[in-house]
Design a protein around this motif. Sequence first.
Motif, PDB file in Angstrom:
ATOM      1  N   TYR A 138      -7.547  -4.871   4.600  1.00  0.00           N
ATOM      2  CA  TYR A 138      -8.147  -5.747   3.593  1.00  0.00           C
ATOM      3  C   TYR A 138      -7.064  -6.594   2.912  1.00  0.00           C
ATOM      4  O   TYR A 138      -7.256  -7.792   2.679  1.00  0.00           O
ATOM      5  N   TYR A 192      -7.393  -0.130   3.699  1.00  0.00           N
ATOM      6  CA  TYR A 192      -6.943  -0.925   2.554  1.00  0.00           C
ATOM      7  C   TYR A 192      -5.858  -1.919   2.983  1.00  0.00           C
ATOM      8  O   TYR A 192      -5.801  -3.059   2.490  1.00  0.00           O
ATOM      9  N   LEU A 207      -4.386   6.885  -4.831  1.00  0.00           N
ATOM     10  CA  LEU A 207      -3.879   6.618  -3.486  1.00  0.00           C
ATOM     11  C   LEU A 207      -2.947   7.730  -3.016  1.00  0.00           C
ATOM     12  O   LEU A 207      -2.891   8.032  -1.822  1.00  0.00           O
ATOM     13  N   LYS A 242      -8.211   5.674   5.529  1.00  0.00           N
ATOM     14  CA  LYS A 242      -8.615   4.855   4.389  1.00  0.00           C
ATOM     15  C   LYS A 242      -7.478   3.944   3.942  1.00  0.00           C
ATOM     16  O   LYS A 242      -7.693   2.772   3.607  1.00  0.00           O
ATOM     17  N   VAL A 246       0.837  -1.210   0.000  1.00  0.00           N
ATOM     18  CA  VAL A 246       0.000   0.000   0.000  1.00  0.00           C
ATOM     19  C   VAL A 246       0.866   1.252   0.000  1.00  0.00           C
ATOM     20  O   VAL A 246       0.549   2.251  -0.673  1.00  0.00           O
TER      21      VAL A 246
END
Length: 454
Positions: free
Chosen positions: A126, A123, A106, A119, A96
């Motif tokens: 996840y 991510y 992003l 956020k 990420v």
Amino acid sequence: MASRADNIASNLNLGNFAKATELKQRIWFTIGALIVFRFLSFVPLPGVNPLILSELYQQTRGGILDLFNAFSGGSLERMSLIALGVMPYITASIVVQMASALHPTLSALKKEGASGRQKLNQYTRYGTVLLCMIQGYAIAVGLESFAAQNGLAAVVNPGPMFRVVSVINLVGGTMFLLWLGEQITSRGIGNGISLIIMAGIVAQFPSFASNLFEGGRTGSIAPWVIIAFLVMVVALILLISFMERAQRRLTIQYPKRATQRGMMQAERSYLPLKINTAGVIPPIFASSLLLLPLTITQFAGTSVDTDSQFYSVLQGLNQYLAHGQPLYMILYAIGIIFFCFFYTAVVFNPEETADNLKKNGGSIPGIRPGKRTADYLEYVLTRITVVGALYLTIVCVVPEYMIAQTGIPLFLGGTSLLIVVNVTVDTISQIQSHLLALQYGDLIKKAKLKGRMR
């Protein structure tokens, strides 16, 4: 005022813990959470035989699994509920982070502040769950097939139900560790995830130390080897402690502003650039890539034709890329240097930093704002990254050379030593910060009492 602060900093000692009630509570909470982590590392997955698993793991030593096993405190070797450890989270966070530096959407989230970071953290979670599911399923299938190939019944009842149960337990174990790490960060001392990794590494130290000194007692390890090992560890710890705190401070000057006395005064601050911006990521990436052929060969087993050209190539690579071999150490050093520059370029953007300075009215003395500032930042960052890459190479290659020359199975490799020293220094710094805040609070109370008496 400066001398008073210096006196307070110099008086930070263990005696101040008597007054630091909150700090003691945080320390005890951290210790209790790490004890829970260690207990979980001995709880095996349902449906597996721990004794057979230990024998299977001995047949796959030397690959990437050794690295993951060291970070999980031996949980992978015992195939416990937390066998995956926090490595899926580390991998997801790195992905990420790289994506936020390369993908425009992003990257925009990263600039939104707290909401954007929230956020990105979502991510990351996840991605952690997805990686845990993939790795958990691969481990379940690998246990069934690898045990069958070696004639060992490591799985009591192989089949779809075992795979589902294994995936659920491994995902739950990793997510529990993430929750436990967050609790340590918020209610304890230090960074929770880092402390969990360090606890897993340090947990293996007693057995290693006992084997080392037992070898010296029986004569299998020469006394000078033990002395050389201790000297090397102390020297590396001192080097890591110095280099991880070293930074290049660039002077930032802001426009003149009026003070309370009506005088115009220019404000100055510093932009700290760490010598080792990439952290421990380069040695992890480099060692994982080099150990990949050995891991593939170990798990291929009889499922691959041993007379095939592919298998023979892998076997040849394993001979040259084994720990301590000259080719392995050369490629390891090259990989560390490459990933140092690559990851530094990902996490630090000179153009973005130069734009932020320009928006806030800051500038580097003698350097024009804008592109000239970005070029200067890139020039300075490249120079200090060379030093950081050489430092990481020394820290990681010297233990490998020690292993090759002495034959000692040194679990405290460069990566593990970096993590242990970094986390220890960071935790001690946070403890000192709490003690310093406590002493400043006492000074403020005394000052208020004197003011009332007057």
